[in-house]
Design an enzyme around this catalytic site. Structure first.
Site, PDB file in Angstrom:
ATOM      1  N   HIS A  22       0.956  -1.621  -0.416  1.00 15.93           N
ATOM      2  CA  HIS A  22       0.047  -0.338   0.114  1.00 15.93           C
ATOM      3  C   HIS A  22       0.770   1.661   0.064  1.00 15.93           C
ATOM      4  O   HIS A  22       1.662   1.345   0.999  1.00 15.93           O
ATOM      5  CB  HIS A  22      -0.845   0.228   1.269  1.00 15.93           C
ATOM      6  CG  HIS A  22      -2.269  -0.697   1.438  1.00 15.93           C
ATOM      7  ND1 HIS A  22      -2.162  -1.566   2.850  1.00 15.93           N
ATOM      8  CD2 HIS A  22      -2.773  -1.324   0.187  1.00 15.93           C
ATOM      9  CE1 HIS A  22      -3.173  -2.508   2.234  1.00 15.93           C
ATOM     10  NE2 HIS A  22      -3.266  -2.865   0.581  1.00 15.93           N
ATOM     11  N   GLU A  25       1.303   3.980   3.033  1.00 12.38           N
ATOM     12  CA  GLU A  25       2.099   3.425   4.590  1.00 12.38           C
ATOM     13  C   GLU A  25       3.669   3.311   4.768  1.00 12.38           C
ATOM     14  O   GLU A  25       4.132   2.044   3.938  1.00 12.38           O
ATOM     15  CB  GLU A  25       1.334   1.953   4.517  1.00 12.38           C
ATOM     16  CG  GLU A  25       0.021   1.975   4.805  1.00 12.38           C
ATOM     17  CD  GLU A  25      -1.173   0.757   4.828  1.00 12.38           C
ATOM     18  OE1 GLU A  25      -0.334  -0.458   4.676  1.00 12.38           O
ATOM     19  OE2 GLU A  25      -1.763   0.282   4.670  1.00 12.38           O
ATOM     20  N   HIS A 117       3.187  -3.740   6.260  1.00 14.40           N
ATOM     21  CA  HIS A 117       2.430  -2.804   6.273  1.00 14.40           C
ATOM     22  C   HIS A 117       1.857  -1.301   8.299  1.00 14.40           C
ATOM     23  O   HIS A 117       2.544  -1.910   9.428  1.00 14.40           O
ATOM     24  CB  HIS A 117       0.325  -3.644   6.070  1.00 14.40           C
ATOM     25  CG  HIS A 117       0.325  -3.842   5.145  1.00 14.40           C
ATOM     26  ND1 HIS A 117      -0.171  -3.510   4.130  1.00 14.40           N
ATOM     27  CD2 HIS A 117       0.965  -5.248   4.822  1.00 14.40           C
ATOM     28  CE1 HIS A 117      -0.577  -4.172   3.537  1.00 14.40           C
ATOM     29  NE2 HIS A 117       0.331  -5.403   3.202  1.00 14.40           N
ATOM     30  N   GLU A 179       1.806  -5.301  10.542  1.00 10.58           N
ATOM     31  CA  GLU A 179       0.845  -4.029  10.494  1.00 10.58           C
ATOM     32  C   GLU A 179       1.009  -3.255  11.651  1.00 10.58           C
ATOM     33  O   GLU A 179       0.736  -3.973  12.650  1.00 10.58           O
ATOM     34  CB  GLU A 179      -0.919  -4.671  10.411  1.00 10.58           C
ATOM     35  CG  GLU A 179      -1.780  -3.756  10.344  1.00 10.58           C
ATOM     36  CD  GLU A 179      -2.139  -3.289   8.905  1.00 10.58           C
ATOM     37  OE1 GLU A 179      -1.827  -2.597   8.757  1.00 10.58           O
ATOM     38  OE2 GLU A 179      -3.170  -4.507   8.702  1.00 10.58           O
TER      39      GLU A 179
END
Lengths: 255, 255
Positions: A22, A25, A117, A179
């Protein structure tokens, strides 16, 4: 978890790590760019890691994606349908990644892929695995939880029953996504950058031990799965009428 | 500051507040929507406030703007050039706002406009005024700093010498912008929502006192101006090679 990777398992020789799956990020983007300049940091005695930028066009624009979410595009439908013309950029990019690090489900696929992420949510350093049946990633999570103690590392098992895997690391034989939050999109926080770098070092240490024949004993571990989704309270016209309580949203007392 | 608004000054009767001048800065958007449903909260004995959504299209998409930055569009060039056809949406919207709350520089303009913003930066509850020559806003800042003590409220004077004002509240006779952080764009934090709401209540109390003829004595106050801009260190290829130190970026110890 009642099983452990046996020392008769084959060592992992081909490992990849994606930053910027992404494009807004920033921890993984900064890390992947750092490693592309300094590849020695990812080297261990028995293997080396190939860093790459997951979605270069989204990174350039600093947006999550330009056409569709790359990290939902690694399914048979997108990887194997007819010509990529007129397809969103991310379908073309998913096929490139599948050619380079897969093909998904084949013997030629990379042994392992990490995917980096961020989230704006206050969920610590979350370790994302497809399911508890992925033994090697689960043992890696256990190793990380035992050896990385500077923040909580909850485990999230994302794959729903019967669902096809769709994430970027599903093109490799096994994978783990990190994450880290809370961090605003498009912002790089040095503390989370360091945290992600240290978590990756810890995960690579685990692979090195595994490759050298270390037996990892069985263990019990806590992990989270989706059991349902809850919408915000809303006004009759559909507008959201509530917000997350400050004691849940931010890990620190903001006063 | 050596002057004070005199009690012979005319009371402020028409006051407006814009939320969502930037469509992804959520505190003001949630507040303006809340006030549009509950206008009594903005009522005082001597005046009432008109809340409105600055950039509705950007709010709908949850982006900063759709064509160009609305908050840089309130200059003579954009407000008075030929037909708005083929112009970015924000030029059209700036003219609407100028018609409703201005026209800028005219006797019919609203007496005061508040403008609500967020930032991902850790700068507390920043009070933004065009210059120290804006006596009424400066006295309001002083009142807020004295009465609102739950967070630091630094004052930022944004207008450079000789520069034309370009912000949304420049269409009114006077104005103040609130810039609260740190909050990710597109995210609403309940603590910052409450902080902004309390700051607005405090500012309205000041106007009420002013309208009733209260004399505010002279004072000295600290304020910030831009003295220069400093780029990030970069690699020879132009890529940024550093990040903000964690002790500067986040107000709390993140360990």
């Amino acid at each position: 978890l009642c099983s452990s990777p046996s020392n008769r398992s084959r060592p992992l020789s081909r490992v990849a790590v994606s930053g910027g799956t992404h494009g807004n990020e920033m921890s993984g983007i900064y890390l992947a760019k750092h490693w592309l300049r300094n590849p020695m940091e990812l080297r261990r005695g028995s293997f080396a890691v190939t860093p790459f930028l997951g979605n270069p066009r989204a990174i350039e624009k600093c947006v999550r994606y330009v056409g569709r979410d790359l990290n939902r595009t690694f399914t048979t439908e997108f990887l194997s349908s007819a010509e990529a013309e007129d397809k969103p950029y991310e379908v073309v990019r998913a096929r490139e990644i599948n050619q380079t690090y897969g093909p998904k489900g084949s013997a030629q696929a990379f042994d392992f892929m990490f995917d980096l992420h961020n989230t704006t949510a206050n969920m610590g350093a979350c370790l994302i695995v497809d399911s508890e049946e992925s033994l090697l990633p689960m043992h890696m999570c256990h190793y990380i939880q035992t050896h990385y103690t500077r923040s909580p590392c909850p485990i999230y098992l994302y794959k729903l029953l019967g669902e096809e895997t769709y994430s970027i690391n599903s093109v490799a034989k096994a994978g783990l996504a990190l994450e880290l939050g809370p961090q605003p999109q498009q912002v790089v926080r040095a503390d989370l950058f360091t945290q992600m770098r240290d978590l990756m070092a810890c995960a690579l240490d685990f692979i090195e031990l595994f490759n050298k024949g270390t037996v990892f004993p069985a263990f019990e571990i806590e992990a989270y799965k989706i059991t349902g989704r809850m919408d915000y309270p809303r006004y009759p016209d559909g507008e959201i009428s509530a917000m997350v309580h400050p004691k849940l949203q931010v890990g620190v007392d903001w006063k």
